[in-house]
Design an enzyme around this catalytic site. Structure first.
Site, PDB file in Angstrom:
ATOM      1  N   SER A 161     -44.736  71.737 -23.270  1.00 19.75           N
ATOM      2  CA  SER A 161     -46.132  72.132 -23.402  1.00 19.75           C
ATOM      3  C   SER A 161     -46.944  71.509 -22.257  1.00 19.75           C
ATOM      4  O   SER A 161     -46.597  71.698 -21.093  1.00 19.75           O
ATOM      5  CB  SER A 161     -46.651  71.724 -24.787  1.00 19.75           C
ATOM      6  OG  SER A 161     -47.847  72.389 -25.090  1.00 19.75           O
ATOM      7  N   ASP A 329     -42.638  81.631 -29.748  1.00 24.28           N
ATOM      8  CA  ASP A 329     -43.823  80.924 -29.243  1.00 24.28           C
ATOM      9  C   ASP A 329     -44.904  81.933 -28.880  1.00 24.28           C
ATOM     10  O   ASP A 329     -44.701  82.805 -28.029  1.00 24.28           O
ATOM     11  CB  ASP A 329     -43.418  80.112 -28.009  1.00 24.28           C
ATOM     12  CG  ASP A 329     -44.481  79.103 -27.574  1.00 24.28           C
ATOM     13  OD1 ASP A 329     -45.647  79.268 -27.949  1.00 24.28           O
ATOM     14  OD2 ASP A 329     -44.112  78.162 -26.846  1.00 24.28           O
ATOM     15  N   HIS A 359     -44.203  77.600 -31.198  1.00 21.29           N
ATOM     16  CA  HIS A 359     -44.291  76.647 -30.089  1.00 21.29           C
ATOM     17  C   HIS A 359     -43.722  75.276 -30.449  1.00 21.29           C
ATOM     18  O   HIS A 359     -43.049  74.636 -29.630  1.00 21.29           O
ATOM     19  CB  HIS A 359     -45.757  76.513 -29.681  1.00 21.29           C
ATOM     20  CG  HIS A 359     -45.994  75.635 -28.488  1.00 21.29           C
ATOM     21  ND1 HIS A 359     -45.565  75.945 -27.221  1.00 21.29           N
ATOM     22  CD2 HIS A 359     -46.642  74.442 -28.386  1.00 21.29           C
ATOM     23  CE1 HIS A 359     -45.924  74.995 -26.377  1.00 21.29           C
ATOM     24  NE2 HIS A 359     -46.574  74.065 -27.053  1.00 21.29           N
TER      25      HIS A 359
END
Length: 389
Positions: A161, A329, A359
């Site tokens: 991320s 995601d 995610h």
């Protein structure tokens, strides 16, 4: 070689002054403090442990071990053993008997590194005076930390991320320091979709009456309601639609009735209660000023800025890079990882985590994530051996 005198005890943190940091936009942040955790253990006998065939020898002195730099996500921190506990430890994928593992608290955060809630040189909180920062500024501060520790080479940088964005920037900003890289669940730049989601979260916080333009630190109040609303939006993008629907469906929260004759805020669906709890947990542990600063940095993420565009920048990458992502995601969709794999100049593999959890799959799917890490670290070891030979 690392200056072991500057390392904290394994699993603990310390803070180092890395000097002034000049942001990409030209603002000087004086005397930046970076807090970081280190993880390293002596080898331990484990008759049930099946050693994978190659890699660094367990039990090497700390200053002789390969170094792994782990990059945390937006509301994470340097305490890797807290949020990725399945991955780090003796004989786990991030094996603390083989590696020296470092994880710093990011510039702009609220976990010990300089950020909006930190003291300004005048003694008050930085607040609104804290400059807008980019992913590159975070990496600049991390590089200053690496220099302060006397480290000249990192065997691998790994992050997911926002940590994945920093991982990509490490490969482009300081390729001579990085042996291999594993960005997870990230893209080459923020998409308009991501900027829209993230700027909406910022607006909720900035419109909270307790925000005071970012200078709320001495008022006795925090923009907690705005922070909670921002977290509700964010958390929906971190999880998968299938998982959320399977867990909650249209069920009411226990002892509440959202089907009454009039809508009432205290009569919720179960999913509303879940999101309320996620909001409360974040409000208890995270600073709203940092949330705004770091979310804005994600909006600025673009590896191609000033480098001829993102595909040109990726093509020039000199660091062997493996990519991973999650099939469900919605925040950083799989096609963005496929894009990275098609355009990286030194691409060494693409791995997909299959999960209904979206995610956050890189945090939740421990078995799959562990296999990906082991595969990547073996590749990184081979690469480093080839370079040495």
């Amino acid at each position: 070689m690392v200056n072991v005198d500057l390392l904290p005890a394994s699993g603990q943190s310390t803070t180092i002054s890395v000097g002034d940091v000049v942001t990409e936009a030209g603002v000087t942040i004086p005397d930046v403090q970076i807090s970081f955790f280190a993880f390293y253990d002596a080898t331990s006998a484990d008759p049930n442990y099946a050693d994978f065939s190659e890699g660094p020898e367990p039990g090497l002195d700390v200053d002789q071990r390969p170094i792994l730099l782990i990059e945390h996500a937006l509301t994470g921190d340097g305490n890797l053993a807290d949020w990725w506990f399945e991955m780090v430890g003796p004989h786990k994928p991030l094996d603390t008997t083989r590696y020296l593992i470092l994880c710093s608290n990011v510039l702009g955060g609220c976990m010990g590194s300089t950020g909006p809630c930190s003291p300004h040189p005048d003694g008050k909180a930085w607040g609104s005076r804290f400059p807008g920062i980019s992913i590159r500024d975070m990496v600049t501060a991390e590089k200053a930390l690496i220099d302060a520790l006397g480290i000249s080479h990192i065997q691998a940088v790994i992050g997911a991320s926002m940590g994945g964005a920093r991982t990509l920037e490490w490969t482009l900003m300081f390729p001579d320091y990085v042996g291999a890289a594993l960005p997870i669940a990230v893209s080459a730049r923020a998409s308009a979709w991501q900027i829209g989601l993230q700027s909406s979260q910022i607006r909720f916080i900035e419109n909270d009456p307790h925000w005071h333009g970012g200078d709320y630190y001495e008022t006795g109040h925090t923009p907690a309601e705005g922070m909670g609303q921002a977290r509700r939006i964010a958390h929906l993008t971190y999880r998968g639609e299938l998982e959320i629907d399977e867990r909650f469906g249209v069920d009411p929260q226990r002892n509440e009735n959202p089907y009454g004759a009039y809508r009432r805020a205290d009569q919720r669906f179960a999913v509303e209660s879940y999101l309320d709890r996620q909001a409360e947990k974040l409000k208890e542990r995270f600073d709203a000023g940092s949330y705004v600063a770091l979310t804005d940095a994600l909006n600025r993420h673009d590896v191609g800025r000033g480098r001829g565009g993102m595909n040109a920048a990726l093509a020039k990458s000199q660091v062997p890079t493996m990519i991973a992502g999650v099939d469900t995601d919605i925040l950083y969709p799989w096609h963005q990882q496929e894009h990275l794999s098609r355009n990286l100049g030194d691409f060494i593999g693409l791995s997909q985590i299959t999960s209904p959890t979206g995610h956050d799959g890189f945090l939740i799917e421990g078995r799959q994530m562990g296999l990906i890490l082991q595969k990547f670290l073996l590749k990184a070891e081979h690469i480093c051996q080839d370079v040495r030979e």
